[in-house]
Design a protein around this motif. Structure first.
Motif, mmCIF file in Angstrom:
data_model
loop_
_atom_site.group_PDB
_atom_site.id
_atom_site.type_symbol
_atom_site.label_atom_id
_atom_site.label_comp_id
_atom_site.label_asym_id
_atom_site.label_seq_id
_atom_site.Cartn_x
_atom_site.Cartn_y
_atom_site.Cartn_z
ATOM 1 N N LEU A 194 1.134 -0.961 0.006
ATOM 2 C CA LEU A 194 0.043 -0.145 -0.356
ATOM 3 C C LEU A 194 0.698 1.584 0.346
ATOM 4 O O LEU A 194 0.357 2.501 -0.680
ATOM 5 C CB LEU A 194 -0.495 0.181 1.224
ATOM 6 N N SER A 195 2.023 1.322 1.301
ATOM 7 C CA SER A 195 3.044 2.811 0.836
ATOM 8 C C SER A 195 3.816 3.108 -0.548
ATOM 9 O O SER A 195 3.579 3.835 -1.062
ATOM 10 C CB SER A 195 4.366 1.863 1.540
ATOM 11 N N GLY A 196 3.275 1.767 -1.785
ATOM 12 C CA GLY A 196 3.869 2.561 -2.816
ATOM 13 C C GLY A 196 2.623 2.333 -3.751
ATOM 14 O O GLY A 196 3.006 2.554 -5.219
ATOM 15 N N VAL A 197 0.932 2.520 -3.562
ATOM 16 C CA VAL A 197 0.071 2.702 -4.365
ATOM 17 C C VAL A 197 -0.896 3.742 -3.824
ATOM 18 O O VAL A 197 -1.099 3.174 -4.673
ATOM 19 C CB VAL A 197 -0.339 1.098 -4.893
ATOM 20 N N HIS A 198 -0.832 3.879 -1.964
ATOM 21 C CA HIS A 198 -1.185 5.241 -1.794
ATOM 22 C C HIS A 198 -1.969 6.027 -2.648
ATOM 23 O O HIS A 198 -1.183 6.653 -3.106
ATOM 24 C CB HIS A 198 -1.140 5.043 -1.086
ATOM 25 N N PRO A 199 -2.900 5.977 -3.189
ATOM 26 C CA PRO A 199 -4.059 7.378 -3.707
ATOM 27 C C PRO A 199 -3.587 9.242 -3.379
ATOM 28 O O PRO A 199 -2.998 9.138 -3.774
ATOM 29 C CB PRO A 199 -5.582 6.972 -3.930
ATOM 30 N N GLY A 252 -0.603 9.627 -5.078
ATOM 31 C CA GLY A 252 -0.066 9.807 -6.490
ATOM 32 C C GLY A 252 -0.082 8.551 -7.238
ATOM 33 O O GLY A 252 -0.559 7.950 -8.386
ATOM 34 N N GLY A 253 -0.100 6.871 -6.474
ATOM 35 C CA GLY A 253 -0.470 5.419 -6.692
ATOM 36 C C GLY A 253 -2.738 5.393 -7.369
ATOM 37 O O GLY A 253 -3.312 6.552 -7.466
ATOM 38 N N SER A 254 -3.150 4.078 -7.625
ATOM 39 C CA SER A 254 -3.779 4.218 -8.215
ATOM 40 C C SER A 254 -5.131 3.147 -6.857
ATOM 41 O O SER A 254 -4.264 2.939 -5.807
ATOM 42 C CB SER A 254 -3.802 2.668 -8.920
ATOM 43 N N VAL A 255 -6.357 4.168 -7.260
ATOM 44 C CA VAL A 255 -6.865 4.206 -6.030
ATOM 45 C C VAL A 255 -7.875 2.111 -6.692
ATOM 46 O O VAL A 255 -8.746 1.434 -4.761
ATOM 47 C CB VAL A 255 -8.386 4.913 -6.091
ATOM 48 N N GLU A 256 -7.834 2.233 -8.271
ATOM 49 C CA GLU A 256 -8.042 0.652 -8.135
ATOM 50 C C GLU A 256 -7.154 -0.308 -6.495
ATOM 51 O O GLU A 256 -7.509 -1.103 -6.328
ATOM 52 C CB GLU A 256 -8.593 0.370 -9.644
#
Length: 58
Positions: A31-36, A39-43
């Motif tokens: 989650l630390s790499g894709v958290h919205p 700038g990460g992805s919500v999906e």
């Protein structure tokens, strides 16, 4: 192992023998790499959260 559980484990990258601590660590790491908020992805964040919930509550 049910198909839903196998899919959840694949999303988090944990094995069938990994316990709650390993699941929580994998969740935090992913989650630390894709958290919205970063700038990460919500999906992707939704899928990671759902996988954690399935494994810890299932």
């Amino acid at each position: 192992m049910a198909a839903d559980e196998a899919e959840a484990r694949a999303v988090l990258g944990v094995g069938p023998r990994d316990g709650a601590d390993a699941i929580r660590e994998a969740h935090r790491r992913l989650l630390s790499g894709v958290h919205p908020d970063r700038g990460g992805s919500v999906e992707l964040a939704r899928r990671i959260n759902a996988a954690r919930d399935r494994l810890l509550k299932g």
